[in-house]
Structures are given as structure tokens and as C-alpha cells.
Scaffold this motif. Structure first.
Motif, PDB file in Angstrom:
ATOM      1  N   THR A 105      29.505   6.410 -13.543  1.00 33.55           N
ATOM      2  CA  THR A 105      28.926   5.721 -14.701  1.00 33.55           C
ATOM      3  C   THR A 105      29.968   4.859 -15.391  1.00 33.55           C
ATOM      4  OG1 THR A 105      27.367   7.543 -14.994  1.00 33.55           O
ATOM      5  CG2 THR A 105      27.713   6.074 -16.874  1.00 33.55           C
ATOM      6  N   ILE A 106      31.201   5.374 -15.492  1.00 29.96           N
ATOM      7  CA  ILE A 106      32.279   4.583 -16.101  1.00 29.96           C
ATOM      8  C   ILE A 106      32.504   3.295 -15.307  1.00 29.96           C
ATOM      9  CG2 ILE A 106      34.739   4.550 -16.631  1.00 29.96           C
ATOM     10  CD1 ILE A 106      34.566   7.544 -17.181  1.00 29.96           C
ATOM     11  N   ALA A 107      32.528   3.425 -13.962  1.00 29.86           N
ATOM     12  CA  ALA A 107      32.751   2.246 -13.122  1.00 29.86           C
ATOM     13  C   ALA A 107      31.643   1.217 -13.301  1.00 29.86           C
ATOM     14  CB  ALA A 107      32.842   2.684 -11.654  1.00 29.86           C
ATOM     15  N   GLN A 108      30.391   1.667 -13.479  1.00 33.91           N
ATOM     16  CA  GLN A 108      29.292   0.730 -13.698  1.00 33.91           C
ATOM     17  C   GLN A 108      29.369   0.074 -15.067  1.00 33.91           C
ATOM     18  OE1 GLN A 108      25.666   2.871 -12.963  1.00 33.91           O
ATOM     19  NE2 GLN A 108      26.046   3.083 -10.762  1.00 33.91           N
ATOM     20  N   LEU A 109      29.738   0.853 -16.065  1.00 35.19           N
ATOM     21  CA  LEU A 109      29.832   0.301 -17.418  1.00 35.19           C
ATOM     22  C   LEU A 109      30.913  -0.771 -17.514  1.00 35.19           C
ATOM     23  CD1 LEU A 109      29.411   3.546 -19.565  1.00 35.19           C
ATOM     24  CD2 LEU A 109      27.739   1.710 -19.229  1.00 35.19           C
ATOM     25  N   ILE A 110      31.999  -0.615 -16.756  1.00 32.92           N
ATOM     26  CA  ILE A 110      33.066  -1.626 -16.777  1.00 32.92           C
ATOM     27  C   ILE A 110      32.512  -2.981 -16.349  1.00 32.92           C
ATOM     28  CG2 ILE A 110      35.201  -2.336 -15.613  1.00 32.92           C
ATOM     29  CD1 ILE A 110      35.734  -0.281 -17.690  1.00 32.92           C
ATOM     30  N   ARG A 111      31.547  -2.990 -15.399  1.00 30.58           N
ATOM     31  CA  ARG A 111      30.987  -4.249 -14.889  1.00 30.58           C
ATOM     32  C   ARG A 111      29.748  -4.708 -15.656  1.00 30.58           C
ATOM     33  NH1 ARG A 111      31.687  -1.217 -10.084  1.00 30.58           N
ATOM     34  NH2 ARG A 111      29.407  -0.982  -9.912  1.00 30.58           N
ATOM     35  N   SER A 112      29.373  -3.982 -16.690  1.00 34.21           N
ATOM     36  CA  SER A 112      28.159  -4.334 -17.436  1.00 34.21           C
ATOM     37  C   SER A 112      28.379  -5.613 -18.250  1.00 34.21           C
ATOM     38  CB  SER A 112      27.777  -3.183 -18.362  1.00 34.21           C
ATOM     39  OG  SER A 112      28.771  -2.992 -19.357  1.00 34.21           O
ATOM     40  N   PRO A 113      27.315  -6.389 -18.477  1.00 34.04           N
ATOM     41  CA  PRO A 113      27.444  -7.644 -19.264  1.00 34.04           C
ATOM     42  C   PRO A 113      27.976  -7.405 -20.679  1.00 34.04           C
ATOM     43  CG  PRO A 113      25.356  -7.584 -18.076  1.00 34.04           C
ATOM     44  CD  PRO A 113      25.962  -6.231 -17.923  1.00 34.04           C
ATOM     45  N   ARG A 114      27.608  -6.266 -21.269  1.00 33.21           N
ATOM     46  CA  ARG A 114      28.067  -5.993 -22.632  1.00 33.21           C
ATOM     47  C   ARG A 114      29.583  -5.869 -22.686  1.00 33.21           C
ATOM     48  NH1 ARG A 114      26.503  -0.695 -26.337  1.00 33.21           N
ATOM     49  NH2 ARG A 114      27.553  -1.419 -28.271  1.00 33.21           N
ATOM     50  N   VAL A 115      30.168  -5.135 -21.730  1.00 34.03           N
ATOM     51  CA  VAL A 115      31.629  -4.972 -21.705  1.00 34.03           C
ATOM     52  C   VAL A 115      32.298  -6.307 -21.398  1.00 34.03           C
ATOM     53  CG1 VAL A 115      33.534  -3.864 -20.480  1.00 34.03           C
ATOM     54  CG2 VAL A 115      31.505  -2.536 -21.078  1.00 34.03           C
ATOM     55  N   TRP A 148      35.660   1.120  -9.350  1.00 34.94           N
ATOM     56  CA  TRP A 148      35.152   2.243  -8.559  1.00 34.94           C
ATOM     57  C   TRP A 148      35.872   3.536  -8.953  1.00 34.94           C
ATOM     58  CZ3 TRP A 148      38.735  -1.251  -7.076  1.00 34.94           C
ATOM     59  CH2 TRP A 148      39.943  -0.763  -6.552  1.00 34.94           C
ATOM     60  N   ALA A 149      35.201   4.667  -8.698  1.00 33.96           N
ATOM     61  CA  ALA A 149      35.798   5.982  -8.921  1.00 33.96           C
ATOM     62  C   ALA A 149      36.529   6.386  -7.650  1.00 33.96           C
ATOM     63  CB  ALA A 149      34.724   6.995  -9.275  1.00 33.96           C
ATOM     64  N   GLU A 150      37.839   6.545  -7.733  1.00 31.22           N
ATOM     65  CA  GLU A 150      38.639   6.854  -6.552  1.00 31.22           C
ATOM     66  C   GLU A 150      38.438   8.312  -6.156  1.00 31.22           C
ATOM     67  OE1 GLU A 150      43.268   6.687  -6.058  1.00 31.22           O
ATOM     68  OE2 GLU A 150      42.405   4.678  -5.925  1.00 31.22           O
ATOM     69  N   ARG A 157      39.240   3.037 -11.012  1.00 27.30           N
ATOM     70  CA  ARG A 157      40.041   1.840 -10.797  1.00 27.30           C
ATOM     71  C   ARG A 157      39.286   0.594 -11.237  1.00 27.30           C
ATOM     72  NH1 ARG A 157      45.281   3.442  -9.941  1.00 27.30           N
ATOM     73  NH2 ARG A 157      45.421   4.955  -8.209  1.00 27.30           N
ATOM     74  N   VAL A 158      40.039  -0.353 -11.838  1.00 30.71           N
ATOM     75  CA  VAL A 158      39.502  -1.654 -12.240  1.00 30.71           C
ATOM     76  C   VAL A 158      40.427  -2.715 -11.659  1.00 30.71           C
ATOM     77  CG1 VAL A 158      38.802  -3.131 -14.153  1.00 30.71           C
ATOM     78  CG2 VAL A 158      38.604  -0.642 -14.364  1.00 30.71           C
ATOM     79  N   LEU A 175      39.113  -5.908 -20.283  1.00 31.12           N
ATOM     80  CA  LEU A 175      37.957  -5.080 -19.929  1.00 31.12           C
ATOM     81  C   LEU A 175      38.188  -3.618 -20.294  1.00 31.12           C
ATOM     82  CD1 LEU A 175      37.115  -6.654 -16.452  1.00 31.12           C
ATOM     83  CD2 LEU A 175      35.692  -6.760 -18.502  1.00 31.12           C
ATOM     84  N   LEU A 176      39.418  -3.100 -20.086  1.00 30.24           N
ATOM     85  CA  LEU A 176      39.718  -1.710 -20.449  1.00 30.24           C
ATOM     86  C   LEU A 176      39.594  -1.503 -21.959  1.00 30.24           C
ATOM     87  CD1 LEU A 176      42.791  -0.960 -18.121  1.00 30.24           C
ATOM     88  CD2 LEU A 176      40.428  -0.212 -17.826  1.00 30.24           C
ATOM     89  N   ARG A 177      40.118  -2.445 -22.706  1.00 28.80           N
ATOM     90  CA  ARG A 177      40.016  -2.325 -24.169  1.00 28.80           C
ATOM     91  C   ARG A 177      38.557  -2.429 -24.619  1.00 28.80           C
ATOM     92  NH1 ARG A 177      44.945  -5.313 -23.833  1.00 28.80           N
ATOM     93  NH2 ARG A 177      43.795  -7.285 -24.001  1.00 28.80           N
ATOM     94  N   SER A 178      37.799  -3.283 -23.965  1.00 29.03           N
ATOM     95  CA  SER A 178      36.383  -3.437 -24.321  1.00 29.03           C
ATOM     96  C   SER A 178      35.607  -2.156 -24.038  1.00 29.03           C
ATOM     97  CB  SER A 178      35.791  -4.611 -23.552  1.00 29.03           C
ATOM     98  OG  SER A 178      34.406  -4.716 -23.784  1.00 29.03           O
ATOM     99  N   TYR A 179      35.847  -1.542 -22.892  1.00 27.55           N
ATOM    100  CA  TYR A 179      35.148  -0.290 -22.576  1.00 27.55           C
ATOM    101  C   TYR A 179      35.517   0.814 -23.566  1.00 27.55           C
ATOM    102  CZ  TYR A 179      34.197   4.179 -20.390  1.00 27.55           C
ATOM    103  OH  TYR A 179      33.781   5.464 -20.166  1.00 27.55           O
ATOM    104  N   ARG A 180      36.806   0.917 -23.894  1.00 26.96           N
ATOM    105  CA  ARG A 180      37.230   1.976 -24.820  1.00 26.96           C
ATOM    106  C   ARG A 180      36.581   1.787 -26.177  1.00 26.96           C
ATOM    107  NH1 ARG A 180      43.528   2.709 -25.464  1.00 26.96           N
ATOM    108  NH2 ARG A 180      43.276   0.543 -26.165  1.00 26.96           N
ATOM    109  N   ALA A 181      36.447   0.557 -26.612  1.00 27.54           N
ATOM    110  CA  ALA A 181      35.839   0.314 -27.915  1.00 27.54           C
ATOM    111  C   ALA A 181      34.340   0.617 -27.914  1.00 27.54           C
ATOM    112  CB  ALA A 181      36.075  -1.140 -28.332  1.00 27.54           C
ATOM    113  N   LEU A 182      33.666   0.426 -26.777  1.00 28.52           N
ATOM    114  CA  LEU A 182      32.216   0.575 -26.744  1.00 28.52           C
ATOM    115  C   LEU A 182      31.755   1.955 -26.299  1.00 28.52           C
ATOM    116  CD1 LEU A 182      31.267  -2.884 -25.182  1.00 28.52           C
ATOM    117  CD2 LEU A 182      31.058  -2.197 -27.579  1.00 28.52           C
ATOM    118  N   TYR A 183      32.408   2.541 -25.283  1.00 29.42           N
ATOM    119  CA  TYR A 183      31.853   3.737 -24.646  1.00 29.42           C
ATOM    120  C   TYR A 183      32.785   4.941 -24.574  1.00 29.42           C
ATOM    121  CZ  TYR A 183      28.326   0.458 -22.978  1.00 29.42           C
ATOM    122  OH  TYR A 183      27.344  -0.474 -22.904  1.00 29.42           O
TER     123      TYR A 183
END
Length: 753
Positions: A105-115, A148-150, A157-158, A175-183
Motif C-alpha cells: 500500500t505504501i508503494a502504491q501511495l507513493i505513485r498516487s496523483p495526490r502525493v 516497490w516493497a523489497e 524502495r522509491v 515524493l518521500l516528504r510528500s508521503y510522510r506529510a500525507l500518510y
């Protein structure tokens, strides 16, 4: 039969026989596939090398400067607090989301339009884009971003790739900072939830264990068996049952035996009937019975021995007989005593009625034993099942306790955050650089294209540049051999031998191609022609005439090339009477002359201009050749080229076989047409000769014979004559032929090898 005699002499006796040039030679090898490739280059190796190197250099330059360069940056999200989840399911995870699914789920959220949208607004990325503007950055992120989840780790991994060296690291970190702020989850809430979940599981499991203990205690109180160890009691029950079954088998066997004995006497067994004791039962009452039986057996043997050694009435016979009778009387007495003791003792228990009663008792006892054993097994199984569930509960309680202690010891780390961001670093070197590989590929490709162009040209070119093209032609051309290019032959003895061998080999191949040689005095007429003017047919005809004459054939060279007249010119017969006069007069009258050596004559074209190729009559030519066949073994007729001369067709219909020649570098198309025309008229097509051939083709079809060192030394020493060393095989054969008993020195010497 002059022709037949000459052929036999040439093949058997003549020192210059038909196959002389092939004796001791290596067999000629046909063209290999590699030779066929070389032949198609037609000597254009230098030009092909120059063009190939030029194209190769151009290809290398293009490949080097246009090769794509790619820079890659890799960032990660480490789910540190969930490391135990990855190794095995922990107690608190049985009712919540699977860890692998969580990382996916984390790997998918990283590629989401919102992030991605939030990352594009990151101040650090915006500042970098102002310095280095990028076109369609959002589309590039959607296409080149990977997350992807290794497997087997705690990392998500991003990764981002770009031709700009610094851009991948900027994109990944945004992208890492964006994910941390959102999810990214709340660390305090996560720790509290985990500990509460484990404590509730511990309470529930302890209550479950207490219930199992109560059930086990109640089962023991209601039990009908005072023994706590039911497993031992069950084993004793099974042993007792086995003993009863064995006793039943013995009683049934004794009853059946008694019935059989009494029924044989004609009566049925009564309740008080006792079976006859067996020998074993009597021996158990009186063990001395067995010893007495052994003594009786020994006395019987002694008595029989004395009877065979002494006369009847002898003292030894009487003594051994008395001993035997005494022992037998003693045995009968002891046997009666033992039988009475058995009937008074153990025999009473084996009365027929007693045995039947015992069988009934055993049956009742077995049924009772079966019922009690079944109850014991059920009760013990239930007890062991409860015991196993209690042990499982104890193990689970220990696991929960250890997990709770582990979480409490990691409290500080967990409260700092479940997910740790590992930022990407901009690398100073590309992750993908194929400049060298593409440069090498471009050079090899260009070089191959250069050689391929000339190979293709050689394939499409219909000219005959080598013997392999004649051998591999779709239409069977039946190659007879090659005549070397004089300009390529080195002067000297070896060069002269190479030329001579080429001609002699062609002559031998012609002879092998001739289907039949007339049994009478007629010879064989061979037409020498070519597809084009200048292919060397006249020189081939003259050379073959010389070769045939050297081999003992009576040979005539006839010049029927009414236009070229090269053969007549070569032998100085241009101003002498010849074929023209013979055809006009209808007979030969001094027109044939010797060509300069034995067995070789020449008939020139003649001077009578009234006889031309246009009024050449096939019947007259046929009649002339019949007369010449009666005089010569071989007729070699030189004509004009088949594709351009008028006289070739009438002559072709009058000869026995046709040999064609083609000059290296000439078109093979006309050669094919000539072969097809010959076959259409049903005339023997003997084959084709490649003229002015390359020296490599000559090496394929000829070789030089060499004498051994011993023979050479013998020849260089005048007056010396000695016997050479015999071959070992010859020595063995000679020894095998020697008569038995003769000395090898008495046999005549064998021939030298």
C-alpha cells in the motif's frame, strides 16, 4: 582393334598412363563453404576492407555520441517498528492488516496523483526547477517513477531515472516528504494500539487455559478407574487379552484333536473324557523318559551291529539282546507310572467338559476386557487432548509475554516513528552508460555492412570468378577442372608441373565422363567450344591434344573455327589446305600434318573461301568425322563460340561429346544456355573447364607428388643399388607363410617394400 589395344596399353603398361598424374597425389578437395564465401568477394578484399573500416568508424562515432545516458537515484521508507512482522506473524498482527499488504500500500501511495501533486509543490523542488526548467515534469514522473516493497526486507524502495544528473534525487526526496506529510502514521497511537492488543490477547488466553484445567480435573473425578496413569493400565489390558486369545487357540486345538481320536474309535467324547497325554506332557512329569529312549536307541544299534558281525547264538549277540529287552521293560514301566501321574495331576484339567467350561469363561472375560479397555481409551484420549490444548495455551502465553516485553524495550524507538525516510543522494556518475558498447556495436556493424555489400554484389554477379561458383550452380555444370592463369604461376619446375598437372587432370576427367568407348576401330570425337569469344577454347584444345598424345592416344586436332582460325595459326597452317578442301573434295588427301610430336596431328581450317560456315552440311561433317575416327583414337575439334558461331550447331550434331570452357570473370548465364542447348540435342555433355583460374583453385584441383628421402638419396647416388627396408606388415605376412619346422633363413627373400 587398334583403339582398344591402345586404351589397354595406356591403362596397364604405358609409363605415361591415363591416371599417371593422380598416382601418389592427395585427392582433390572440392570447394568448402568458406571458399565459396571467399570466391564471392572476387578479389575485392582491399576495397571491402576500406569501405568496411570507414563505415565501422562512422558507426562507432554515431553509437558513442548518440548513446543514451541515464542517472538514477534511490530512496527508501524503512518500516522499522514492523520488522518482526516480516519474519513471522506476531500476536498483535493476527487481527490487523498484513504487513506485506501494508508495504504494498505504501508503494502504491507513493505513485498516487495526490502525493505527486503535493511533491511538485515542495519548495526545494520548486527552487531547483527555477534554475533548471523541465518540460512535462509531471508526465515524466508518472512514466519513470518506480516504487516497490523489497521482498525479505523492511524497505519500500522509491526510484526515479532521468538524463539530468541532479533531478532524480530531487524528485525522490520530494515524493518521500510528500508521503510522510500525507500518510505517515502517528507513532504514539501505534505504540498504544500494539500494547493494548497484546494485553487483551494475554487475558483471553489465560482465561482459556484455566477453563481447560477445570475440564481436566472434572474428568479425573468422574473416572471409574482409580489409576492416574491410564496408558500403563491400557497396555496391561491389551497384554491380558493377547494371553487369553493364545489360551483359546491351545484349547481349541486340544478339543479338535480329542474329537478326531475318539471318532476314529467310533465314539463321541464325554464330559469326563481325558485326552491321551502327549510325549512332551509325559516328559514334563518324568524327565528321565527321554534318557531311557536314548539308551534304547543306542542298545538297538549295538544289537544290529553284533548281528552283522557274529554268528547267531554268539555271546555278544545274546548280551546285547538282553540289554535291549531290559531297557524296553524299564521304559514301559516308567511310561505307565508317568501316565498315571499325569492323569492324577495335569490330566484332570484337560477333561473334555473342563476345557469347554474354560472356553466359555475366556469368552466372557474377553468381552468384559474389551468393554473396560474401550472406556479407558476414550477417557485417556480426552485427557490427552486437554493436556495438549493446555500446552499450546502455555506456549502462546509465553509468546505474548515475550512480545510485550519486546515492545516495551523498543518503546523509545517506536515512539520516534514506525516509518523512517532514507533520502536519495545524487550520484556523480550515470547508472546506465552504453557509449562503449554502442561504439563497438557500431564499428562491428559498419564493418559487416561493408563486407556484406561486396558479398551481396558477388552473389548477384553472374560471372564465373572461381570454381566453387561452377560447382554450386543450380544447373549441373559438371566441372572438369581448371587451367591456371599463367601470370599467377611462379616460374620454375613447380610452376610448369602445376600447369601440366592441370591439363592432364582435365584429360583424365574427360575420360571418366565418356560413357562408352567403341569396341571397334573408331575413336571418339570431342568438340571444344565456349559460350563467348576469348574464353581460351583453342589453347585448351591444343593443350589437351598434347596431353592425349603424351598418354599414347593417337590424336588429331581439327580447326573448324571458320572465323577465328586460332588453332591453324598456332600450328602454322593458315596457308595450308585443310577442312574446307576436304569437305569440297569429299575426302582427305594430304591435308593432315604432324603437330610437332608423336601421336599428334593437325588438320587446319584450310584456304578455300567458297566453303563457309553458312554452307556447312551436317551430313558431310558427320561423314568426315567417321573417316577420322577410323584413323585416330581421339578427335579434338576446335569451333567458334556456341553463342555466336554458325558452324557450331552442325559440328555439335556430328561429335560424340562436348567440352566447354569459360574464362574467369565471364558471365555464367551464356554457359547455362549452352549446357541446356547441348542437353536438348541429346549430345554427351562432358563438362566445363575454368580457364585462367586463380591460383587457389589450381591448388584445390592439383597437387605435387614428392618422393621419399630414401628414394631421393638412392637416385642421387650413381651406381648405387640396394634393397630398401621392408614394411613391418610384410615381415609378418612372410613369417605367417613359412612352413612349420623350417627356419626363416631357409626361405627365399621377399620383395622390398
Amino acid at each position: 582393334m587398334r583403339s582398344r589395344q591402345i586404351v589397354q596399353r595406356v591403362q596397364t603398361q604405358s609409363p605415361i598412363d591415363v591416371e599417371a598424374m593422380d598416382v601418389g597425389h592427395e585427392p582433390a578437395k572440392g570447394p568448402s563453404q568458406f571458399d565459396a564465401v571467399l570466391d564471392r568477394m572476387h578479389g575485392r578484399w582491399k576495397l571491402a576492407t576500406i569501405v568496411g573500416l570507414s563505415l565501422g568508424i562512422i558507426g562507432a562515432i554515431v553509437g558513442y555520441f548518440f548513446a543514451p545516458i541515464e542517472y538514477t537515484s534511490l530512496g527508501s521508507i524503512r518500516v522499522r517498528s514492523e520488522l518482526p512482522f516480516l519474519l513471522e506473524e506476531t500476536p498483535e498482527t493476527s487481527g490487523i492488516t498484513n504487513v506485506t499488504s501494508h508495504m504494498g500500500t505504501i508503494a502504491q501511495l507513493i505513485r498516487s496523483p495526490r502525493v505527486i501533486d503535493n511533491a511538485l509543490e515542495d519548495p526545494e523542488l520548486v527552487g531547483f526547477l527555477q534554475e533548471s526548467p523541465q518540460v512535462n515534469l509531471r508526465q515524466s514522473i508518472e512514466e519513470d517513477l518506480q516504487s516497490w516493497a523489497e521482498r525479505g526486507t523492511e524497505l519500500v524502495r522509491v526510484q526515479f531515472k532521468s538524463s539530468e544528473p541532479r533531478l532524480p534525487a530531487k524528485i525522490v526526496n520530494s515524493l518521500l516528504r510528500s508521503y510522510r506529510a500525507l500518510y505517515s502514521p502517528d507513532a504514539e497511537a501505534t505504540f498504544t494500539e500494539m500494547t493494548q492488543r497484546i494485553r487483551s490477547l494475554l487475558t483471553e488466553e489465560r482465561r482459556k487455559r484455566a477453563d481447560l484445567k477445570d475440564q481436566q480435573h472434572a474428568l479425573r473425578e468422574r473416572s471409574s478407574f482409580p489409576v492416574l496413569d491410564l496408558r500403563t493400565l491400557i497396555d496391561e489390558q491389551y497384554t491380558r487379552k493377547s494371553n487369553l486369545e493364545r489360551e483359546t487357540t491351545q484349547l481349541e486345538a486340544a478339543i479338535n484333536l480329542m474329537k478326531q481320536r475318539l471318532r476314529a474309535e467310533g465314539r463321541e467324547p464325554g464330559p469326563e473324557e481325558i485326552p491321551e497325554p502327549t510325549q512332551a506332557e509325559l516328559d514334563s512329569v518324568d524327565p528321565l523318559l527321554a534318557d531311557v529312549r536314548k539308551q534304547i536307541k543306542t542298545a538297538q544299534l549295538q544289537y544290529e551291529m553284533h548281528k552283522s558281525r557274529f554268528l547267531e547264538g554268539h555271546m555278544q549277540i545274546r548280551k546285547s539282546q538282553n540289554t535291549l529287552r531290559t531297557l524296553e521293560a524299564q521304559y514301559r514301566t516308567q511310561l505307565a507310572i508317568a501316565k498315571k501321574a499325569w492323569l492324577d495331576g495335569p490330566g484332570k484339567k484337560q477333561r473334555y467338559g473342563s476345557m469347554l467350561q474354560r472356553l466359555e469363561q475366556i469368552d466372557k472375560e474377553s468381552q468384559a476386557l474389551q468393554i473396560s479397555t474401550s472406556l479407558m481409551v476414550k477417557e485417556n484420549a480426552k485427557y490427552e487432548e486437554l493436556e495438549e490444548e493446555i500446552a499450546q495455551a502455555d506456549d502462546y502465553i509465553n509468546t505474548l509475554s515475550k512480545r510485550l516485553s519486546q515492545l516495551l524495550s523498543e518503546e523509545n524507538v517506536i515512539r520516534q516513528g514506525r516509518e523512517t525516510m532514507i533520502e536519495a543522494v545524487a550520484l556523480g556518475f550515470p547508472s546506465k552508460d552504453k557509449k562503449k558498447q554502442l561504439a563497438v556495436a557500431g564499428f562491428v556493424g559498419g564493418l559487416g555492412i561493408g563486407f556484406g555489400i561486396f558479398f551481396l554484389l558477388g552473389t548477384l554477379d553472374r560471372k564465373a570468378f572461381a570454381s566453387s561458383q561452377l560447382s554450386l550452380d543450380p544447373i549441373p555444370l559438371r566441372q572438369l577442372g581448371v587451367v591456371p592463369d599463367i601470370n599467377q604461376v611462379e616460374p620454375g619446375k613447380d610452376g610448369s608441373t602445376l600447369i601440366a598437372e592441370s591439363i592432364h587432370r582435365v584429360r583424365n576427367r574427360i575420360e571418366a565422363s565418356i560413357r562408352e568407348v567403341a569396341d571397334g576401330d573408331e575413336g571418339y570425337a570431342i568438340m571444344i567450344s565456349s559460350p563467348n569469344q576469348g574464353d581460351g577454347k583453342t589453347s585448351l584444345a591444343a593443350s589437351l591434344g598434347w596431353s592425349y598424345a603424351s598418354s599414347g592416344y593417337s590424336t588429331l586436332l581439327a580447326d573448324l573455327d571458320f572465323i577465328g582460325r586460332s588453332l591453324s595459326h598456332q600450328f602454322g597452317r593458315l596457308h595450308s589446305d585443310g577442312i574446307r578442301e576436304v569437305l569440297n573434295k569429299g575426302g582427305i588427301n594430304g591435308e593432315i600434318a604432324n603437330a610437332g610430336r608423336e601421336n599428334l596431328d593437325i588438320l587446319g581450317v584450310g584456304q578455300d573461301e567458297s566453303m563457309t560456315a553458312g554452307n556447312l552440311h551436317p551430313q558431310a561433317v558427320r561423314k568426315l568425322f567417321e573417316e577420322l575416327r577410323s584413323r585416330y583414337d581421339r578427335l579434338l575439334i576446335d569451333t567458334g563460340p556456341m553463342s555466336a558461331s554458325v558452324e557450331s550447331l552442325p559440328i555439335m550434331c556430328a561429335v560424340d561429346g562436348i567440352v566447354l570452357t569459360i574464362r574467369r570473370g565471364r558471365s555464367r548465364t551464356n554457359l547455362r544456355e549452352c549446357v541446356q542447348e547441348i542437353n536438348a540435342f541429346g549430345i554427351d555433355y562432358l563438362g566445363v573447364v575454368l580457364n585462367c583460374a586463380d591460383i587457389r583453385d589450381c591448388n584445390r584441383y592439383t597437387s605435387l607428388s614428392r618422393m621419399s628421402k630414401e628414394v631421393q638419396q638412392e637416385m642421387e647416388t650413381p651406381g648405387r643399388s640396394s634393397t630398401g627396408p621392408e614394411h613391418p606388415i610384410l615381415n609378418v605376412l612372410k613369417e605367417d607363410q613359412e612352413p612349420a619346422g623350417d627356419s626363416p633363413n631357409d626361405q627365399p627373400p621377399g620383395p622390398a617394400s
